[in-house]
Design a protein around this motif. Structure first.
Motif, PDB file in Angstrom:
ATOM      1  N   GLY A   1       1.172 -30.017  36.586  1.00  0.00           N
ATOM      2  CA  GLY A   1       0.761 -29.039  37.575  1.00  0.00           C
ATOM      3  C   GLY A   1       1.900 -28.281  38.227  1.00  0.00           C
ATOM      4  N   SER A   2       3.137 -28.536  37.795  1.00  0.00           N
ATOM      5  CA  SER A   2       4.272 -27.821  38.387  1.00  0.00           C
ATOM      6  C   SER A   2       4.387 -26.424  37.785  1.00  0.00           C
ATOM      7  N   TYR A   3       5.234 -25.596  38.401  1.00  0.00           N
ATOM      8  CA  TYR A   3       5.447 -24.237  37.896  1.00  0.00           C
ATOM      9  C   TYR A   3       6.474 -24.310  36.770  1.00  0.00           C
ATOM     10  N   LEU A   4       6.014 -24.104  35.545  1.00  0.00           N
ATOM     11  CA  LEU A   4       6.866 -24.157  34.358  1.00  0.00           C
ATOM     12  C   LEU A   4       7.012 -22.743  33.812  1.00  0.00           C
ATOM     13  N   LEU A   5       8.235 -22.234  33.831  1.00  0.00           N
ATOM     14  CA  LEU A   5       8.528 -20.873  33.377  1.00  0.00           C
ATOM     15  C   LEU A   5       9.131 -20.929  31.978  1.00  0.00           C
ATOM     16  N   ASP A   6       8.448 -20.334  31.018  1.00  0.00           N
ATOM     17  CA  ASP A   6       8.898 -20.294  29.622  1.00  0.00           C
ATOM     18  C   ASP A   6       9.554 -18.943  29.373  1.00  0.00           C
ATOM     19  N   VAL A   7      10.851 -18.953  29.024  1.00  0.00           N
ATOM     20  CA  VAL A   7      11.603 -17.704  28.867  1.00  0.00           C
ATOM     21  C   VAL A   7      11.854 -17.347  27.399  1.00  0.00           C
ATOM     22  N   ARG A   8      11.090 -17.944  26.489  1.00  0.00           N
ATOM     23  CA  ARG A   8      11.267 -17.645  25.062  1.00  0.00           C
ATOM     24  C   ARG A   8      10.652 -16.299  24.689  1.00  0.00           C
ATOM     25  N   GLU A   9      10.916 -15.885  23.471  1.00  0.00           N
ATOM     26  CA  GLU A   9      10.370 -14.628  22.960  1.00  0.00           C
ATOM     27  C   GLU A   9       8.878 -14.784  22.646  1.00  0.00           C
ATOM     28  N   GLN A  10       8.191 -13.660  22.501  1.00  0.00           N
ATOM     29  CA  GLN A  10       6.746 -13.642  22.287  1.00  0.00           C
ATOM     30  C   GLN A  10       6.315 -14.465  21.070  1.00  0.00           C
ATOM     31  N   ASP A  11       7.028 -14.364  19.938  1.00  0.00           N
ATOM     32  CA  ASP A  11       6.628 -15.106  18.740  1.00  0.00           C
ATOM     33  C   ASP A  11       6.759 -16.612  18.962  1.00  0.00           C
TER      34      ASP A  11
ATOM     35  N   ARG B   1       3.790 -17.634  21.239  1.00  0.00           N
ATOM     36  CA  ARG B   1       2.522 -17.643  20.510  1.00  0.00           C
ATOM     37  C   ARG B   1       2.389 -18.875  19.616  1.00  0.00           C
ATOM     38  N   ALA B   2       3.491 -19.340  19.048  1.00  0.00           N
ATOM     39  CA  ALA B   2       3.449 -20.485  18.131  1.00  0.00           C
ATOM     40  C   ALA B   2       3.131 -21.787  18.856  1.00  0.00           C
ATOM     41  N   GLY B   3       3.617 -21.932  20.097  1.00  0.00           N
ATOM     42  CA  GLY B   3       3.320 -23.154  20.825  1.00  0.00           C
ATOM     43  C   GLY B   3       4.019 -23.196  22.163  1.00  0.00           C
ATOM     44  N   HIS B   4       3.268 -23.565  23.200  1.00  0.00           N
ATOM     45  CA  HIS B   4       3.827 -23.646  24.551  1.00  0.00           C
ATOM     46  C   HIS B   4       3.046 -24.662  25.360  1.00  0.00           C
ATOM     47  N   ALA B   5       3.596 -25.043  26.502  1.00  0.00           N
ATOM     48  CA  ALA B   5       2.893 -25.936  27.415  1.00  0.00           C
ATOM     49  C   ALA B   5       1.668 -25.209  27.954  1.00  0.00           C
ATOM     50  N   PRO B   6       0.538 -25.899  28.092  1.00  0.00           N
ATOM     51  CA  PRO B   6      -0.713 -25.232  28.480  1.00  0.00           C
ATOM     52  C   PRO B   6      -0.645 -24.464  29.794  1.00  0.00           C
TER      53      PRO B   6
ATOM     54  N   PRO C   1       1.675 -32.120  26.160  1.00  0.00           N
ATOM     55  CA  PRO C   1       0.655 -31.231  25.586  1.00  0.00           C
ATOM     56  C   PRO C   1       1.202 -29.843  25.245  1.00  0.00           C
ATOM     57  N   MET C   2       0.671 -29.292  24.171  1.00  0.00           N
ATOM     58  CA  MET C   2       1.030 -27.946  23.726  1.00  0.00           C
ATOM     59  C   MET C   2      -0.219 -27.233  23.248  1.00  0.00           C
ATOM     60  N   VAL C   3      -0.207 -25.908  23.374  1.00  0.00           N
ATOM     61  CA  VAL C   3      -1.265 -25.056  22.850  1.00  0.00           C
ATOM     62  C   VAL C   3      -0.612 -23.908  22.088  1.00  0.00           C
ATOM     63  N   SER C   4      -1.410 -23.272  21.254  1.00  0.00           N
ATOM     64  CA  SER C   4      -0.935 -22.136  20.461  1.00  0.00           C
ATOM     65  C   SER C   4      -1.800 -20.927  20.750  1.00  0.00           C
ATOM     66  N   GLU C   5      -1.227 -19.748  20.629  1.00  0.00           N
ATOM     67  CA  GLU C   5      -1.982 -18.506  20.798  1.00  0.00           C
ATOM     68  C   GLU C   5      -2.461 -17.968  19.456  1.00  0.00           C
ATOM     69  N   THR C   6      -2.148 -18.656  18.370  1.00  0.00           N
ATOM     70  CA  THR C   6      -2.434 -18.140  17.033  1.00  0.00           C
ATOM     71  C   THR C   6      -3.660 -18.774  16.388  1.00  0.00           C
ATOM     72  N   GLY C   7      -4.178 -19.831  16.992  1.00  0.00           N
ATOM     73  CA  GLY C   7      -5.277 -20.564  16.372  1.00  0.00           C
ATOM     74  C   GLY C   7      -4.783 -21.669  15.465  1.00  0.00           C
ATOM     75  N   ALA C   8      -3.503 -21.668  15.137  1.00  0.00           N
ATOM     76  CA  ALA C   8      -2.906 -22.715  14.311  1.00  0.00           C
ATOM     77  C   ALA C   8      -2.483 -23.883  15.186  1.00  0.00           C
ATOM     78  N   GLU C   9      -2.111 -24.976  14.552  1.00  0.00           N
ATOM     79  CA  GLU C   9      -1.574 -26.127  15.279  1.00  0.00           C
ATOM     80  C   GLU C   9      -0.326 -25.692  16.043  1.00  0.00           C
ATOM     81  N   PRO C  10      -0.179 -26.066  17.319  1.00  0.00           N
ATOM     82  CA  PRO C  10       1.011 -25.655  18.085  1.00  0.00           C
ATOM     83  C   PRO C  10       2.291 -26.146  17.438  1.00  0.00           C
ATOM     84  N   ALA C  11       3.301 -25.300  17.448  1.00  0.00           N
ATOM     85  CA  ALA C  11       4.584 -25.636  16.845  1.00  0.00           C
ATOM     86  C   ALA C  11       5.701 -24.978  17.654  1.00  0.00           C
ATOM     87  N   VAL C  12       6.896 -25.553  17.562  1.00  0.00           N
ATOM     88  CA  VAL C  12       8.070 -24.953  18.191  1.00  0.00           C
ATOM     89  C   VAL C  12       8.822 -24.214  17.099  1.00  0.00           C
ATOM     90  N   VAL C  13       9.000 -22.915  17.289  1.00  0.00           N
ATOM     91  CA  VAL C  13       9.734 -22.105  16.297  1.00  0.00           C
ATOM     92  C   VAL C  13      10.986 -21.524  16.930  1.00  0.00           C
TER      93      VAL C  13
END
Length: 110
Positions: A17-27, A30-35, A98-110
């Motif tokens: 529930g903390s404020y988690l700021l993800d500074v990665r690029e869009q791709d 989309r591949a996978g991030h914290a919910p 936990p991780m989610v993806s914006e692509t519909g695929a299994e979440p991954a770190v790219v």
């Protein structure tokens, strides 16, 4: 590289529930991030910094920790309370957080 001016926390020390700021690029996002993460790519952070709350501890994450360390240093220098998440999303995924993806695929770190 950034010395003691960049506070660092392990992925297991980031409270739910903390404020988690993800500074990665869009791709990467989309591949996978914290919910509950908020996405502001590093190259947009200076223009969008006002979106980041000043009244809470902010945890900053990227893929392995370099870009997030830059963001932490800049934000802390400007008055925010931020900490770099050690190992970034690579460590996050390895720890089973936990991780989610914006692509519909299994979440991954790219």
């Amino acid at each position: 590289m950034f010395g003691s001016s960049v506070p660092v926390v392990g992925v297991d020390a980031v409270p739910d529930g903390s404020y988690l700021l993800d500074v990665r690029e869009q791709d990467e996002w989309r591949a996978g991030h914290a919910p509950e993460a908020v996405h502001i790519p590093l190259n947009e952070l200076s223009q969008r910094a006002a979106e980041v709350p000043r009244d809470v501890q902010v945890y900053v994450i990227c893929r392995v920790g370099g870009r997030s360390a830059q963001a932490v240093q800049a934000l802390n220098d400007a008055g925010w309370r931020t900490a770099n998440v050690a190992g970034g999303m690579s460590a996050w995924a390895l720890s089973g957080r936990p991780m989610v993806s914006e692509t519909g695929a299994e979440p991954a770190v790219v």
